[in-house]
Design a protein around this motif. Sequence first.
Motif, PDB file in Angstrom:
ATOM      1  N   LEU A  21      25.297   9.649  36.112  1.00  0.00           N
ATOM      2  CA  LEU A  21      24.148   9.227  35.323  1.00  0.00           C
ATOM      3  C   LEU A  21      23.588  10.381  34.500  1.00  0.00           C
ATOM      4  N   PHE A  22      22.958  10.029  33.393  1.00  0.00           N
ATOM      5  CA  PHE A  22      22.365  10.997  32.486  1.00  0.00           C
ATOM      6  C   PHE A  22      20.942  10.559  32.167  1.00  0.00           C
ATOM      7  N   ARG A  23      20.053  11.508  31.954  1.00  0.00           N
ATOM      8  CA  ARG A  23      18.675  11.207  31.569  1.00  0.00           C
ATOM      9  C   ARG A  23      18.670  10.816  30.105  1.00  0.00           C
ATOM     10  N   VAL A  24      18.043   9.691  29.802  1.00  0.00           N
ATOM     11  CA  VAL A  24      17.954   9.213  28.423  1.00  0.00           C
ATOM     12  C   VAL A  24      16.495   9.302  27.989  1.00  0.00           C
ATOM     13  N   ASN A  25      16.192  10.270  27.136  1.00  0.00           N
ATOM     14  CA  ASN A  25      14.852  10.383  26.564  1.00  0.00           C
ATOM     15  C   ASN A  25      14.816   9.556  25.293  1.00  0.00           C
ATOM     16  N   ASP A  65      16.462   2.700  14.269  1.00  0.00           N
ATOM     17  CA  ASP A  65      15.288   2.527  15.112  1.00  0.00           C
ATOM     18  C   ASP A  65      15.647   2.796  16.574  1.00  0.00           C
ATOM     19  N   THR A  66      14.706   3.386  17.295  1.00  0.00           N
ATOM     20  CA  THR A  66      14.893   3.621  18.723  1.00  0.00           C
ATOM     21  C   THR A  66      14.874   2.298  19.469  1.00  0.00           C
ATOM     22  N   ILE A  67      15.765   2.139  20.431  1.00  0.00           N
ATOM     23  CA  ILE A  67      15.776   0.954  21.286  1.00  0.00           C
ATOM     24  C   ILE A  67      14.640   1.098  22.296  1.00  0.00           C
ATOM     25  N   VAL A  68      13.761   0.135  22.331  1.00  0.00           N
ATOM     26  CA  VAL A  68      12.633   0.150  23.254  1.00  0.00           C
ATOM     27  C   VAL A  68      13.054  -0.558  24.540  1.00  0.00           C
ATOM     28  N   SER A  71      16.625   2.220  29.903  1.00  0.00           N
ATOM     29  CA  SER A  71      16.298   2.836  31.190  1.00  0.00           C
ATOM     30  C   SER A  71      16.305   4.358  31.140  1.00  0.00           C
ATOM     31  N   ASP A  72      15.655   4.966  32.144  1.00  0.00           N
ATOM     32  CA  ASP A  72      15.561   6.420  32.252  1.00  0.00           C
ATOM     33  C   ASP A  72      16.907   7.076  32.516  1.00  0.00           C
ATOM     34  N   LEU A  73      17.703   6.455  33.365  1.00  0.00           N
ATOM     35  CA  LEU A  73      18.995   7.004  33.760  1.00  0.00           C
ATOM     36  C   LEU A  73      20.090   6.015  33.371  1.00  0.00           C
ATOM     37  N   ALA A  74      21.101   6.501  32.684  1.00  0.00           N
ATOM     38  CA  ALA A  74      22.192   5.627  32.252  1.00  0.00           C
ATOM     39  C   ALA A  74      23.515   6.365  32.393  1.00  0.00           C
ATOM     40  N   GLY A  75      24.558   5.607  32.666  1.00  0.00           N
ATOM     41  CA  GLY A  75      25.886   6.182  32.812  1.00  0.00           C
ATOM     42  C   GLY A  75      26.832   5.152  33.372  1.00  0.00           C
ATOM     43  N   TRP A  76      27.621   5.550  34.367  1.00  0.00           N
ATOM     44  CA  TRP A  76      28.565   4.603  34.932  1.00  0.00           C
ATOM     45  C   TRP A  76      28.740   4.824  36.429  1.00  0.00           C
TER      46      TRP A  76
END
Length: 144
Positions: A21-25, A65-68, A71-76
């Motif tokens: 997982l990675f942090r998505v800001n 445009d930013t997707i609203v 999630s905070d954490l995304a990956g596989w």
Amino acid sequence: MSSENTIQRQIWLALGSISRLFRVNTGRAWISGMGPAGVKRLPNGSVVITAARSIAMGFSAPSGDTIVGASDLAGWTTVKITPEMVGRDVAVYTSIECKNSKGGRSSPEQLNWAAQVKIGGGIAGIVSSPAAALLIIDEWKQNK
């Protein structure tokens, strides 16, 4: 009560052995069209950006445009597929929204994001503890 940031890091660490997982800001930021040479830090801490342009942070739409609601954490999460697929491992998209230990509030956009990931076959949920995050992955693996 633990802060959302503390819970998020605990969840991130707890899932580290089974998911990548990675942090998505998310949001918007400004960069210079001139590269690093177009950014100057002033003595008072302010920053001046020459030839500035706005960019979306995190996930964005083709419009920029930013997707609203992302999630905070995304990956596989790597999952071994059934014998019909000859035991092949595949990466299943995993999206975890973290809330503080009191539960926090989920926006309609966050609820929709999690629902859309699940509809697409991915693993998603909104959690406030590492145990709840692990349960989401276990339940997906058991097809619950």
